[in-house]
Design a protein around this motif. Structure first.
Motif, PDB file in Angstrom:
ATOM      1  N   PHE A  20      17.593   6.146  -5.489  1.00  9.56           N
ATOM      2  CA  PHE A  20      18.108   6.965  -4.400  1.00  9.56           C
ATOM      3  C   PHE A  20      18.348   8.400  -4.858  1.00  9.56           C
ATOM      4  N   ALA A  21      18.930   8.539  -6.047  1.00  8.77           N
ATOM      5  CA  ALA A  21      19.187   9.883  -6.581  1.00  8.77           C
ATOM      6  C   ALA A  21      17.876  10.607  -6.873  1.00  8.77           C
ATOM      7  N   LEU A  25      32.759  -3.100  11.097  1.00 13.63           N
ATOM      8  CA  LEU A  25      32.342  -1.866  11.760  1.00 13.63           C
ATOM      9  C   LEU A  25      31.149  -1.253  11.035  1.00 13.63           C
ATOM     10  N   GLY A  26      31.150  -1.384   9.706  1.00 12.49           N
ATOM     11  CA  GLY A  26      30.064  -0.823   8.912  1.00 12.49           C
ATOM     12  C   GLY A  26      28.721  -1.468   9.178  1.00 12.49           C
ATOM     13  N   MET A  27      28.727  -2.701   9.674  1.00 15.87           N
ATOM     14  CA  MET A  27      27.461  -3.359  10.012  1.00 15.87           C
ATOM     15  C   MET A  27      26.744  -2.590  11.109  1.00 15.87           C
ATOM     16  N   ALA A  28      27.494  -2.071  12.071  1.00 19.28           N
ATOM     17  CA  ALA A  28      26.895  -1.253  13.129  1.00 19.28           C
ATOM     18  C   ALA A  28      26.447   0.092  12.578  1.00 19.28           C
ATOM     19  N   THR A  29      27.259   0.657  11.693  1.00 20.23           N
ATOM     20  CA  THR A  29      26.893   1.938  11.070  1.00 20.23           C
ATOM     21  C   THR A  29      25.633   1.795  10.244  1.00 20.23           C
ATOM     22  N   ASN A  30      25.540   0.698   9.493  1.00 20.60           N
ATOM     23  CA  ASN A  30      24.363   0.480   8.655  1.00 20.60           C
ATOM     24  C   ASN A  30      23.111   0.281   9.507  1.00 20.60           C
ATOM     25  N   TYR A  31      23.284  -0.351  10.671  1.00 18.00           N
ATOM     26  CA  TYR A  31      22.171  -0.480  11.613  1.00 18.00           C
ATOM     27  C   TYR A  31      21.665   0.915  11.998  1.00 18.00           C
ATOM     28  N   ALA A  32      22.603   1.796  12.324  1.00 15.08           N
ATOM     29  CA  ALA A  32      22.238   3.154  12.726  1.00 15.08           C
ATOM     30  C   ALA A  32      21.525   3.886  11.593  1.00 15.08           C
ATOM     31  N   GLU A  33      22.031   3.740  10.375  1.00 13.20           N
ATOM     32  CA  GLU A  33      21.409   4.414   9.231  1.00 13.20           C
ATOM     33  C   GLU A  33      19.973   3.942   9.023  1.00 13.20           C
ATOM     34  N   ALA A  34      19.760   2.634   9.097  1.00  7.96           N
ATOM     35  CA  ALA A  34      18.418   2.096   8.878  1.00  7.96           C
ATOM     36  C   ALA A  34      17.449   2.534   9.973  1.00  7.96           C
ATOM     37  N   VAL A  35      17.908   2.507  11.228  1.00  8.59           N
ATOM     38  CA  VAL A  35      17.073   2.919  12.355  1.00  8.59           C
ATOM     39  C   VAL A  35      16.658   4.381  12.210  1.00  8.59           C
ATOM     40  N   LEU A  36      17.623   5.234  11.930  1.00 10.53           N
ATOM     41  CA  LEU A  36      17.322   6.667  11.818  1.00 10.53           C
ATOM     42  C   LEU A  36      16.472   6.971  10.582  1.00 10.53           C
ATOM     43  N   SER A  39      23.539   5.913   1.230  1.00 10.76           N
ATOM     44  CA  SER A  39      22.726   5.515   0.072  1.00 10.76           C
ATOM     45  C   SER A  39      21.608   4.552   0.478  1.00 10.76           C
ATOM     46  N   THR A  40      21.972   3.458   1.142  1.00 13.85           N
ATOM     47  CA  THR A  40      20.976   2.429   1.456  1.00 13.85           C
ATOM     48  C   THR A  40      19.886   2.847   2.447  1.00 13.85           C
ATOM     49  N   PRO A  41      20.085   3.877   3.300  1.00 13.94           N
ATOM     50  CA  PRO A  41      18.971   4.287   4.162  1.00 13.94           C
ATOM     51  C   PRO A  41      17.708   4.652   3.400  1.00 13.94           C
ATOM     52  N   HIS A  42      17.851   5.072   2.131  1.00 11.72           N
ATOM     53  CA  HIS A  42      16.664   5.388   1.332  1.00 11.72           C
ATOM     54  C   HIS A  42      15.782   4.154   1.166  1.00 11.72           C
ATOM     55  N   LYS A  50       0.835  -1.203   0.000  1.00 17.26           N
ATOM     56  CA  LYS A  50       0.000   0.000   0.000  1.00 17.26           C
ATOM     57  C   LYS A  50       0.866   1.248   0.000  1.00 17.26           C
ATOM     58  N   SER A  51       1.985   1.168   0.684  1.00  8.95           N
ATOM     59  CA  SER A  51       2.968   2.252   0.681  1.00  8.95           C
ATOM     60  C   SER A  51       4.328   1.641   0.969  1.00  8.95           C
ATOM     61  N   GLY A  52       5.370   2.210   0.390  1.00  7.39           N
ATOM     62  CA  GLY A  52       6.714   1.724   0.642  1.00  7.39           C
ATOM     63  C   GLY A  52       6.952   0.325   0.110  1.00  7.39           C
ATOM     64  N   MET A  53       7.720  -0.476   0.884  1.00  2.69           N
ATOM     65  CA  MET A  53       8.103  -1.826   0.495  1.00  2.69           C
ATOM     66  C   MET A  53       7.976  -2.761   1.679  1.00  2.69           C
ATOM     67  N   SER A  54       7.981  -4.068   1.395  1.00  2.45           N
ATOM     68  CA  SER A  54       8.094  -5.026   2.478  1.00  2.45           C
ATOM     69  C   SER A  54       9.525  -4.971   3.004  1.00  2.45           C
ATOM     70  N   SER A  55       9.756  -5.567   4.174  1.00  2.00           N
ATOM     71  CA  SER A  55      11.102  -5.544   4.752  1.00  2.00           C
ATOM     72  C   SER A  55      12.105  -6.220   3.825  1.00  2.00           C
ATOM     73  N   PHE A  56      11.718  -7.358   3.219  1.00  4.40           N
ATOM     74  CA  PHE A  56      12.649  -8.057   2.329  1.00  4.40           C
ATOM     75  C   PHE A  56      12.879  -7.279   1.046  1.00  4.40           C
ATOM     76  N   GLN A  57      11.843  -6.632   0.518  1.00  9.77           N
ATOM     77  CA  GLN A  57      12.017  -5.818  -0.683  1.00  9.77           C
ATOM     78  C   GLN A  57      12.990  -4.671  -0.426  1.00  9.77           C
ATOM     79  N   ALA A  58      12.889  -4.058   0.753  1.00 10.46           N
ATOM     80  CA  ALA A  58      13.813  -2.982   1.104  1.00 10.46           C
ATOM     81  C   ALA A  58      15.237  -3.516   1.219  1.00 10.46           C
ATOM     82  N   LEU A  59      15.371  -4.694   1.847  1.00 12.42           N
ATOM     83  CA  LEU A  59      16.694  -5.313   1.958  1.00 12.42           C
ATOM     84  C   LEU A  59      17.254  -5.642   0.578  1.00 12.42           C
TER      85      LEU A  59
END
Length: 469
Positions: free
Chosen positions: A385-386, A108-119, A286-289, A62-71
């Motif tokens: 994303f662009a 280390l980026g795995m933790a950063t990517n977690y932060a990006e997705a959460v925010l 990029s991927t937070p989008h 209905k809006s956005g994507m499913s969690s797997f589609q976003a992944l």
């Protein structure tokens, strides 16, 4: 052009050798500590959520994507030319030790990517018609109100449009066209035209069509590459210990020499950081989008899924590329172990490596097909994303104009092989990190709370300016 290339290379050397290393490692350490190693604690949860939402037919949301589609959309952006051509380039310039630093950057980026997705989840906006707006520009303006936040968000938006929408897609289409030309003899202009036609059709379908394509394309392309890579590794299994030993030796020994070439730690670290960023994109913004589009109960759920995206990109795909290349070319009787560098560059290195098992033409064809999947999926995600940032800066009316220009760049990229384009893509990729990392750290407390409570306390108190917008 030569003068401009020299200037851009100088800027990139400072960014990748100093600024980028400090920011990437520093931000990754910051979130690893603040979240109490969320990439370790919640890795299993991320895997369970991945397989719990796995579907090749997620359907239109209905809006956005499913969690797997976003992944899948995030992985599509991450797994591209950088995983094959970029990884090979890092090894050629920085030595096999560059792969160790790519692993460290990814951990280390795995933790950063977690932060990006959460925010991205917490600061996204949803219109009454269901349209989702999310990404770094929104959490940057949440972290910094007033003109400073507006400037940083605008700086990021311009950088990502240039880096991914234009320069980055040129790099991807060039890699597709050149490898298909080598493997199948297809003229580069025909390949470029095909990319433009198919890509344009997918772009016009909007987020729902992009999600539908990536959820099917990403699992298939990953499995094909994984099976082919494992076949080469198993066929040369006796060289595997030597390959790992070479990676660690070149990562820490300033005088490590292979085939008459000495690789220093700084070169390995620099290439690992630069190509690690281009590969897994953690911290780049990029991927937070994609993760902002996910329909989940709380931001933590998408955060742990985002951890898996970086793992798949680097610890699976990049590692396969590295081991295949090192096993066949750098150890034993490999060509590079014997100092025979002539005729081997970052664009054909993987083809030559896979050719050790599949034959010269078979290796070229296999890599060309995989790179076609990888790079094309990246083009799809990067364009999305662009486009979201074009809409943020200029409104929806500017999107058709952007699409036309972006398709022209994609076609031009298939015809032109230019070091300047690669350097410009690197430069804007690295410039994106600056405002993104600053905002992530500023909102670190909210990310920490979300990770510690596993989403039970994951609220961000938005400042007045952010609410007003």
């Amino acid at each position: 052009m030569d003068a401009l290339l020299t200037v851009v290379q100088t800027i990139n050397s400072y960014l990748s050798n100093y600024v980028l290393i400090i920011l990437l490692i520093g931000t990754g350490l910051f979130f690893t500590i603040r979240t109490r190693f969320v990439q370790v604690r919640c890795f299993g949860e991320g895997v369970r959520r991945l397989f719990g939402t796995f579907s090749l037919k997620g359907g239109k949301q209905k809006s956005g994507m499913s969690s797997f589609q976003a992944l899948a959309t995030a992985i599509a952006a991450q797994v591209g030319t950088g995983n094959i051509v970029g990884a090979c380039g890092a090894i050629l310039v920085g030595g096999p030790g560059a792969i160790f630093w790519m692993w460290l950057i990814a951990f280390l980026g795995m933790a950063t990517n977690y932060a990006e997705a959460v925010l991205a989840q917490k600061t996204r906006r949803v219109d009454p018609d269901g349209t989702v707006h999310g990404g770094p520009v929104y959490y940057i303006k949440t972290a910094f109100t007033g003109k400073f936040g507006t400037f940083l968000a605008g700086f990021f938006a311009v950088a990502i449009i240039l880096a991914l929408g234009f320069m980055g897609c040129m790099v991807q289409s060039n890699s597709i066209a050149s490898t298909c030309n080598t493997a199948f003899g297809i003229p580069t202009w025909i390949m470029g035209l095909a990319i433009v036609v198919v890509g344009g059709f997918i772009f016009l379908g909007g987020i729902s069509r992009i999600a539908s394509v990536t959820e099917k394309l990403v699992p298939v392309m990953a499995i094909i590459y994984l099976v082919g890579g494992l076949a080469v590794i198993i066929a040369n299994i006796g060289q595997l210990p030597a390959a790992f030993a070479l990676i660690f030796e070149c990562a820490f020994n300033p005088q490590a020499s292979v085939g008459g070439v000495t690789f220093g730690i700084i070169a390995a670290l620099s290439q690992g950081a630069k190509r690690g960023l281009f590969s897994n994109e953690a911290g780049m913004g990029s991927t937070p989008h994609a993760h902002a589009m996910a329909n989940v109960k709380n931001p933590h759920e998408q955060g742990v899924v985002a951890i898996i995206a970086v793992f798949v990109d680097t610890f699976v795909v990049v590692t396969i590329t590295a081991l295949v290349s090192i096993i066949t070319l750098y150890v034993g009787d490999g060509a590079l172990a014997q100092g025979m560098y002539e005729g081997i560059d970052k664009t054909n290195m993987a083809q030559i490596a896979f050719g050790e098992l599949f034959g010269a033409s078979g290796g070229a064809m296999f890599v060309a097909i995989c790179l076609l999947f990888f790079a094309f999926s990246t083009i799809i995600s990067w364009n999305l994303f662009a486009k979201l940032n074009v809409e943020y800066l200029f409104g929806k009316k500017a999107v058709p104009v952007f699409m036309v220009i972006a398709l022209c760049f994609i076609f031009a990229g298939s015809l032109l092989s230019n070091d300047l384009v690669w350097e410009l893509a690197d430069m804007f990729n690295q410039l994106m990190v600056l405002p993104n990392a600053i905002a992530l750290i500023a909102l670190g407390g909210a990310v920490s709370m979300c990770a510690k409570t596993r989403g039970e306390k994951c609220e961000i108190v938005k400042k007045e300016d952010a609410q007003a917008e």
